[in-house]
Write a protein that holds these residues in place. Sequence first.
Motif, PDB file in Angstrom:
ATOM      1  N   VAL A 171      -5.856   7.824  -3.407  1.00  0.00           N
ATOM      2  CA  VAL A 171      -7.095   7.690  -2.630  1.00  0.00           C
ATOM      3  C   VAL A 171      -7.315   6.231  -2.236  1.00  0.00           C
ATOM      4  O   VAL A 171      -7.625   5.913  -1.077  1.00  0.00           O
ATOM      5  CB  VAL A 171      -8.312   8.208  -3.422  1.00  0.00           C
ATOM      6  N   LEU A 172      -7.151   5.335  -3.188  1.00  0.00           N
ATOM      7  CA  LEU A 172      -7.377   3.906  -2.940  1.00  0.00           C
ATOM      8  C   LEU A 172      -6.420   3.376  -1.877  1.00  0.00           C
ATOM      9  O   LEU A 172      -6.836   2.649  -0.961  1.00  0.00           O
ATOM     10  CB  LEU A 172      -7.224   3.115  -4.230  1.00  0.00           C
ATOM     11  N   GLN A 173      -5.146   3.731  -1.966  1.00  0.00           N
ATOM     12  CA  GLN A 173      -4.169   3.231  -0.992  1.00  0.00           C
ATOM     13  C   GLN A 173      -4.444   3.779   0.404  1.00  0.00           C
ATOM     14  O   GLN A 173      -4.316   3.057   1.405  1.00  0.00           O
ATOM     15  CB  GLN A 173      -2.748   3.582  -1.431  1.00  0.00           C
ATOM     16  N   GLN A 190      -7.373   4.641   1.523  1.00  0.00           N
ATOM     17  CA  GLN A 190      -8.579   3.942   1.997  1.00  0.00           C
ATOM     18  C   GLN A 190      -8.233   2.554   2.523  1.00  0.00           C
ATOM     19  O   GLN A 190      -8.805   2.108   3.529  1.00  0.00           O
ATOM     20  CB  GLN A 190      -9.601   3.847   0.856  1.00  0.00           C
ATOM     21  N   ASN A 191      -7.303   1.877   1.864  1.00  0.00           N
ATOM     22  CA  ASN A 191      -6.860   0.560   2.335  1.00  0.00           C
ATOM     23  C   ASN A 191      -6.231   0.659   3.724  1.00  0.00           C
ATOM     24  O   ASN A 191      -6.520  -0.148   4.617  1.00  0.00           O
ATOM     25  CB  ASN A 191      -5.852  -0.041   1.357  1.00  0.00           C
ATOM     26  N   TYR A 206       0.831  -1.209   0.000  1.00  0.00           N
ATOM     27  CA  TYR A 206       0.000   0.000   0.000  1.00  0.00           C
ATOM     28  C   TYR A 206       0.862   1.254   0.000  1.00  0.00           C
ATOM     29  O   TYR A 206       0.650   2.176  -0.783  1.00  0.00           O
ATOM     30  CB  TYR A 206      -0.919   0.028   1.227  1.00  0.00           C
ATOM     31  N   HIS A 234      -8.894   1.587   6.414  1.00  0.00           N
ATOM     32  CA  HIS A 234      -9.722   0.432   6.788  1.00  0.00           C
ATOM     33  C   HIS A 234      -9.004  -0.425   7.836  1.00  0.00           C
ATOM     34  O   HIS A 234      -9.609  -0.844   8.835  1.00  0.00           O
ATOM     35  CB  HIS A 234     -10.036  -0.406   5.548  1.00  0.00           C
ATOM     36  N   GLN A 282      -6.421   9.208  -7.888  1.00  0.00           N
ATOM     37  CA  GLN A 282      -7.320   8.101  -7.571  1.00  0.00           C
ATOM     38  C   GLN A 282      -6.550   6.901  -7.000  1.00  0.00           C
ATOM     39  O   GLN A 282      -7.056   6.197  -6.113  1.00  0.00           O
ATOM     40  CB  GLN A 282      -8.112   7.688  -8.819  1.00  0.00           C
ATOM     41  N   THR A 283      -5.345   6.671  -7.492  1.00  0.00           N
ATOM     42  CA  THR A 283      -4.515   5.595  -6.942  1.00  0.00           C
ATOM     43  C   THR A 283      -4.164   5.888  -5.485  1.00  0.00           C
ATOM     44  O   THR A 283      -4.228   5.008  -4.616  1.00  0.00           O
ATOM     45  CB  THR A 283      -3.217   5.444  -7.764  1.00  0.00           C
ATOM     46  N   THR A 323      -6.839  13.712   1.478  1.00  0.00           N
ATOM     47  CA  THR A 323      -5.988  12.920   0.584  1.00  0.00           C
ATOM     48  C   THR A 323      -4.673  13.608   0.251  1.00  0.00           C
ATOM     49  O   THR A 323      -3.584  13.052   0.464  1.00  0.00           O
ATOM     50  CB  THR A 323      -6.743  12.584  -0.713  1.00  0.00           C
ATOM     51  N   THR A 335       3.075   1.754  -3.186  1.00  0.00           N
ATOM     52  CA  THR A 335       2.250   2.214  -4.307  1.00  0.00           C
ATOM     53  C   THR A 335       1.923   3.691  -4.161  1.00  0.00           C
ATOM     54  O   THR A 335       1.990   4.464  -5.118  1.00  0.00           O
ATOM     55  CB  THR A 335       0.944   1.396  -4.388  1.00  0.00           C
TER      56      THR A 335
END
Length: 343
Positions: free
Chosen positions: A24-26, A28-29, A10, A32, A21-22, A71, A13
């Motif tokens: 944001v995804l990392q 969020q991971n 994570y 979580h 967007q990449t 972010t 990356t």
Amino acid sequence: MIDDKEQINYIETLLASDDYQTIVLQLQNIEHIYQQVSKAELIDSSWHQSSELTNGIGISPNDAMRCFQGTSRTAKYLKAVYQQVKRLIKQYPDRPVELVYAGCGPWGSLITPLLVMFKPQQLQVTFIDVHSTSLNSLKQIVNALQCELLVSNYVNLDATQYLHAKEIDLIVTETLYNGLHSEGIVSIIRHLARQLSEKGDVIPKRIVIDAHLIDMKSELKLLNSFDHALGQVPTKRQLLENRVFLGNMFELSKDVLAVIDAHQMNEKPSDNLPCKALFIPDINDEQHFALSTCLYLTDEIVLDEYENGITYPLCMSLSRQYIGKQVLFKYQCITPVGFIQQG
């Protein structure tokens, strides 16, 4: 226990990507995972309580946790910290880098995702927070990351009162609102920077406060033309189309603070820091006097206007008696923290 390979993937990356967007995804991971680990702390009654301190408020653990969702702010801080730690490891190859994180909150958001990238002999972190609830939560996350050996101390204290046992190599803090009002970042950096090693540094490296007259109606129209979900914000040039630049009013950095300290050395200790005088031209009914905030986390990594709530303009009242005249502000480090007109 957190899967360290998953966590490394994570953060690697995120550090390697400029795609919003990449990133944001990392984040969020990571969020979580942290939510699951620190969930038990949410039932603590102090989770939503801020603290009134002499040099500004200490935001609640809950508010500090929510900052992770910014972010651009979180990603840029993580990249800046990673770069600076790598630099300092080269500068000090025979000992660990001493990093002090002031106002760490319950997740230590600007450091903990990076811990899996380093070894204890390379990095030692001291976390400081005025809320014991935050530190209790943070310990759970560090333990779940299996990074206990990288943390030398958890300090439940106002950071402006903290004395480090060794010289500090890197100070990290994000204890601020836009326009440097209310929170204590100026006092925190001023105090801790006196304890820096010869090659030590601060993140943010510089905070620049500029004054403008802003046509807010036109600026909001401009803002609404950008897709914030994709991390889009106006450029400086676009913003200046609806503004009158009045000048740089204040800059926060270790070098500026050293000059102020040297100047005030033989004077009565002051809680007020000097600002540059501004000339105020005629103001029309559509314009507001406002301060812009820009964070130079490093020389290359910049958190610019509108990328996060901490860099939104701060509108301030300004008497019409100052039109056509110079107005001088001072920065007040004690509560209420912020810029105050002197006339």
